[in-house]
Design an enzyme around this catalytic site. Sequence first.
Site, mmCIF file in Angstrom:
data_model
loop_
_atom_site.group_PDB
_atom_site.id
_atom_site.type_symbol
_atom_site.label_atom_id
_atom_site.label_comp_id
_atom_site.label_asym_id
_atom_site.label_seq_id
_atom_site.Cartn_x
_atom_site.Cartn_y
_atom_site.Cartn_z
ATOM 1 N N GLY A 212 0.822 -1.201 0.000
ATOM 2 C CA GLY A 212 0.000 0.000 0.000
ATOM 3 C C GLY A 212 0.857 1.252 0.000
ATOM 4 O O GLY A 212 1.894 1.307 0.670
ATOM 5 N N ARG B 273 13.688 9.635 -2.850
ATOM 6 C CA ARG B 273 14.576 10.758 -3.175
ATOM 7 C C ARG B 273 15.864 10.694 -2.368
ATOM 8 O O ARG B 273 16.973 10.874 -2.895
ATOM 9 C CB ARG B 273 13.836 12.076 -2.907
ATOM 10 C CG ARG B 273 14.655 13.347 -3.046
ATOM 11 C CD ARG B 273 13.770 14.543 -2.732
ATOM 12 N NE ARG B 273 14.473 15.800 -2.851
ATOM 13 C CZ ARG B 273 15.105 16.403 -1.854
ATOM 14 N NH1 ARG B 273 15.125 15.825 -0.651
ATOM 15 N NH2 ARG B 273 15.711 17.559 -2.038
ATOM 16 N N ARG C 164 19.598 10.110 -4.064
ATOM 17 C CA ARG C 164 20.592 11.184 -4.015
ATOM 18 C C ARG C 164 21.776 10.831 -3.113
ATOM 19 O O ARG C 164 22.909 11.224 -3.392
ATOM 20 C CB ARG C 164 19.931 12.495 -3.588
ATOM 21 C CG ARG C 164 18.973 13.004 -4.663
ATOM 22 C CD ARG C 164 18.581 14.441 -4.520
ATOM 23 N NE ARG C 164 17.897 14.899 -5.726
ATOM 24 C CZ ARG C 164 17.385 16.115 -5.873
ATOM 25 N NH1 ARG C 164 17.456 17.004 -4.879
ATOM 26 N NH2 ARG C 164 16.802 16.452 -7.004
ATOM 27 N N ARG D 251 0.559 -5.309 -6.145
ATOM 28 C CA ARG D 251 0.648 -6.644 -5.568
ATOM 29 C C ARG D 251 1.176 -7.585 -6.650
ATOM 30 O O ARG D 251 0.880 -7.408 -7.829
ATOM 31 C CB ARG D 251 -0.724 -7.125 -5.087
ATOM 32 C CG ARG D 251 -1.477 -6.109 -4.236
ATOM 33 C CD ARG D 251 -0.876 -5.945 -2.854
ATOM 34 N NE ARG D 251 -1.641 -4.986 -2.058
ATOM 35 C CZ ARG D 251 -1.302 -4.604 -0.839
ATOM 36 N NH1 ARG D 251 -0.211 -5.079 -0.277
ATOM 37 N NH2 ARG D 251 -2.049 -3.744 -0.171
ATOM 38 N N ASP E 246 4.665 -4.660 6.170
ATOM 39 C CA ASP E 246 5.032 -5.969 6.695
ATOM 40 C C ASP E 246 5.136 -7.034 5.601
ATOM 41 O O ASP E 246 6.108 -7.786 5.543
ATOM 42 C CB ASP E 246 4.000 -6.391 7.755
ATOM 43 C CG ASP E 246 4.331 -7.726 8.386
ATOM 44 O OD1 ASP E 246 5.332 -7.797 9.107
ATOM 45 O OD2 ASP E 246 3.593 -8.699 8.151
ATOM 46 N N THR F 65 4.322 2.349 5.669
ATOM 47 C CA THR F 65 2.927 1.927 5.864
ATOM 48 C C THR F 65 2.242 2.886 6.817
ATOM 49 O O THR F 65 2.806 3.239 7.855
ATOM 50 C CB THR F 65 2.838 0.487 6.411
ATOM 51 O OG1 THR F 65 1.504 0.242 6.868
ATOM 52 C CG2 THR F 65 3.799 0.261 7.569
ATOM 53 N N ASP G 270 -0.174 2.239 8.712
ATOM 54 C CA ASP G 270 -0.700 1.549 9.902
ATOM 55 C C ASP G 270 0.239 1.583 11.100
ATOM 56 O O ASP G 270 -0.181 1.293 12.221
ATOM 57 C CB ASP G 270 -1.010 0.085 9.570
ATOM 58 C CG ASP G 270 -2.217 -0.068 8.658
ATOM 59 O OD1 ASP G 270 -2.971 0.903 8.518
ATOM 60 O OD2 ASP G 270 -2.389 -1.156 8.091
ATOM 61 N N ASP H 264 2.604 -0.533 11.895
ATOM 62 C CA ASP H 264 2.486 -1.874 12.480
ATOM 63 C C ASP H 264 3.742 -2.726 12.319
ATOM 64 O O ASP H 264 3.689 -3.951 12.486
ATOM 65 C CB ASP H 264 1.288 -2.610 11.872
ATOM 66 C CG ASP H 264 1.408 -2.793 10.359
ATOM 67 O OD1 ASP H 264 2.310 -2.190 9.745
ATOM 68 O OD2 ASP H 264 0.587 -3.526 9.778
ATOM 69 N N GLY I 201 -6.524 0.009 9.611
ATOM 70 C CA GLY I 201 -5.829 -0.694 10.683
ATOM 71 C C GLY I 201 -6.375 -2.100 10.806
ATOM 72 O O GLY I 201 -7.137 -2.404 11.709
ATOM 73 N N ARG I 202 -5.989 -2.949 9.845
ATOM 74 C CA ARG I 202 -6.541 -4.304 9.800
ATOM 75 C C ARG I 202 -6.033 -5.163 10.954
ATOM 76 O O ARG I 202 -6.772 -5.927 11.545
ATOM 77 C CB ARG I 202 -6.191 -4.955 8.460
ATOM 78 C CG ARG I 202 -6.909 -6.283 8.199
ATOM 79 C CD ARG I 202 -6.682 -6.734 6.773
ATOM 80 N NE ARG I 202 -7.167 -5.743 5.827
ATOM 81 C CZ ARG I 202 -6.863 -5.742 4.527
ATOM 82 N NH1 ARG I 202 -6.059 -6.673 4.050
ATOM 83 N NH2 ARG I 202 -7.353 -4.818 3.732
ATOM 84 N N ARG J 243 -24.794 8.097 12.958
ATOM 85 C CA ARG J 243 -24.261 8.186 11.602
ATOM 86 C C ARG J 243 -22.899 7.504 11.554
ATOM 87 O O ARG J 243 -22.138 7.550 12.512
ATOM 88 C CB ARG J 243 -24.120 9.646 11.152
ATOM 89 C CG ARG J 243 -25.449 10.377 11.002
ATOM 90 C CD ARG J 243 -26.228 9.834 9.805
ATOM 91 N NE ARG J 243 -27.455 10.576 9.580
ATOM 92 C CZ ARG J 243 -28.628 10.279 10.114
ATOM 93 N NH1 ARG J 243 -28.724 9.243 10.955
ATOM 94 N NH2 ARG J 243 -29.707 10.994 9.849
#
Length: 320
Positions: A12, A22, A26, A73, A104, A127, A129, A131, A172-173, A245
């Site tokens: 992701g 960058r 460099r 992927r 990960d 990432t 997350d 994690d 945040g799986r 909501r």
Amino acid sequence: MLNCIGVLTSGGDSPGMNATTRAVVRTALFEGAEVWGIHNGYRGILDGEMFKMERKDVGDIIQRGGTFLGTARCHRFMTPEGRAEAYEKLKAKGIEGLVIIGGDGSLRGASLLSEEHGIPIVGLPGTIDNDVWGTDYTIGSDTAANTIIDAINKLRDTASAHRRVVVLEVMGRHCGWLALMSGISGGAEYILVPEEDFDLEEISNEIKEAYKKGKRYILVVVAEGAGSGIEVGNFIAEHTDIETRVSVLGHIQRGGTPSVIDRVKASQLGEKAALAILSGLSNVVFGFHRGNVVAIDLHDAVTNKKKLDPEYMRLAKVLA
């Protein structure tokens, strides 16, 4: 010393990946090495989407979200045969080592490539997350948290105006860091994370009592790994009879201009990674611990599970 390295982004996307790339490019060029950029992650190796990079190739990107190299992927790379093919493609270009920027799963793939074919690998934790085990910080996590806070600030206004319960689902799986940090800083009454059990019936009863005492609104932040925000919202609405909501923030959390923290820390990590891989160091991930850049064993980083800071967990309950 290595004379030719490759750099790719995988998994992701996260704000700050461009700043990291960058810095890698460099720094390597400054040290007199050759650098190859690889488009679209591991798939780009297998498809031969590699190009020799110069300083100008990483100009005007530090402020951009996403990753200009692209990411994808790649199921082929998940097989031993695919990794063997990838190694041959790298060798054909003269690439002697790789800097991998990803989460990960991406780092796990890097570990296997190094283990099976001996190519030096240095990983960087990209990432939102946050994690990855062994580091307090991952590239993009600060920007993502600030994106969530902006949403919370807006949702609070409309929730208060209508005396509603608002449920916000964030990414945040497997790790509730984003929910926890944004929930604390956004003043959420409830923060639901996959690392901790919760009782929706008990929460609903507490919400009813709070409204009886004059509470104008309730904010519930839910990490996607803790449950569906829609299901949580439906349960609360049915068990409280309070207008509720739900807002699912989704991929907006991945995008946007990286924050100052993500630009600076990503640049620091990119420089360290380039210097390390050029020196022949392998199987490490660079991260931060208590404000300092640290080297983490790659195998440890991908086999251990990161835990939420119990002090933050306690703080969330005290301040709710």
